[in-house]
Write a protein that holds these residues in place. Structure first.
Motif, mmCIF file in Angstrom:
data_model
loop_
_atom_site.group_PDB
_atom_site.id
_atom_site.type_symbol
_atom_site.label_atom_id
_atom_site.label_comp_id
_atom_site.label_asym_id
_atom_site.label_seq_id
_atom_site.Cartn_x
_atom_site.Cartn_y
_atom_site.Cartn_z
ATOM 1 N N GLU A 179 0.834 -1.207 0.000
ATOM 2 C CA GLU A 179 0.000 0.000 0.000
ATOM 3 C C GLU A 179 0.871 1.261 0.000
ATOM 4 O O GLU A 179 0.586 2.219 -0.724
ATOM 5 N N GLN A 180 1.939 1.252 0.761
ATOM 6 C CA GLN A 180 2.845 2.403 0.804
ATOM 7 C C GLN A 180 3.572 2.579 -0.536
ATOM 8 O O GLN A 180 3.749 3.702 -1.010
ATOM 9 N N LEU A 184 -0.534 4.828 5.877
ATOM 10 C CA LEU A 184 -0.184 5.817 4.855
ATOM 11 C C LEU A 184 0.018 7.200 5.470
ATOM 12 O O LEU A 184 0.243 8.170 4.757
ATOM 13 N N GLU A 203 2.426 1.699 -3.480
ATOM 14 C CA GLU A 203 1.429 2.244 -4.413
ATOM 15 C C GLU A 203 1.254 3.753 -4.203
ATOM 16 O O GLU A 203 1.126 4.515 -5.158
#
Length: 187
Positions: A57-58, A179, A60
């Motif tokens: 996720e980070q 995030l 991305e």
């Protein structure tokens, strides 16, 4: 070997991560304080995924980040390199300052071509410490002419490139696995 190259922010000075002599020379040439670590240029986001503690996720989030950035994170594989001692018994002159690593991802053909031969690479802006960044090939050649003539530095992506005077990169880390970002520098 130390390289001078154009990037998305200014001209940079770089050396292969395993080249301990060039690493030390960068500090001498720039008159850089040994308490200031160098960033590390890596070829792509896949490298970050395989070699750092960043989550998918980070990564991305970083792929979509619109400005030049430097991400601070841990890397167990680079932690091993920092403890490296070469065949001449040279070691990193300041390995203890690397609490985390500052990564930049290659984003132009010059950087990517250089990384195919030498990656990852330590890098820092190609200017003397406490002096302004350099944006023209002429200026970088003048500043480092002595070292270029002595073949201590190689100019990559030469010609008469004048780079736009962009902001410096944002420098930040993520809080844990989220995030949420913590900025060391934001433009």
């Amino acid at each position: 070997m130390i390289y001078l190259l154009p990037t998305d922010t200014c001209y940079w000075m770089a050396c292969p991560i395993h080249d301990l002599k060039s690493y030390s020379w960068i500090y001498k040439i720039k008159k850089r304080d040994l308490s200031k670590p160098l960033a590390i240029l890596v070829p792509d986001f896949e490298w970050l995924e395989e070699n750092t503690d960043l989550t998918l996720e980070q990564i991305e989030f970083l792929k979509k980040y619109e400005k030049p950035f430097t991400i601070l994170t841990e890397s167990s594989s680079l932690r091993l390199w920092i403890n490296y001692i070469d065949e001449d018994n040279n070691e990193f002159i300041n390995r203890d300052i690397y609490e985390v690593f500052a990564f930049r991802v290659a984003n132009n053909d010059t950087e990517k071509r250089l990384l195919k031969e030498n990656w990852p690479m330590f890098l820092t802006s190609a200017n003397l410490s406490n002096k302004p960044e350099i944006y023209s090939s002429k200026e970088v050649e003048e500043e480092f002419s002595y070292y270029l003539e002595k073949d201590k530095i190689k100019f990559v992506g030469k010609n008469t490139w004048n780079l736009p005077k962009n902001w410096t990169s944002d420098i930040f880390s993520f809080k844990w696995d989220s995030l949420e970002t913590e900025y060391l520098r934001k433009n």
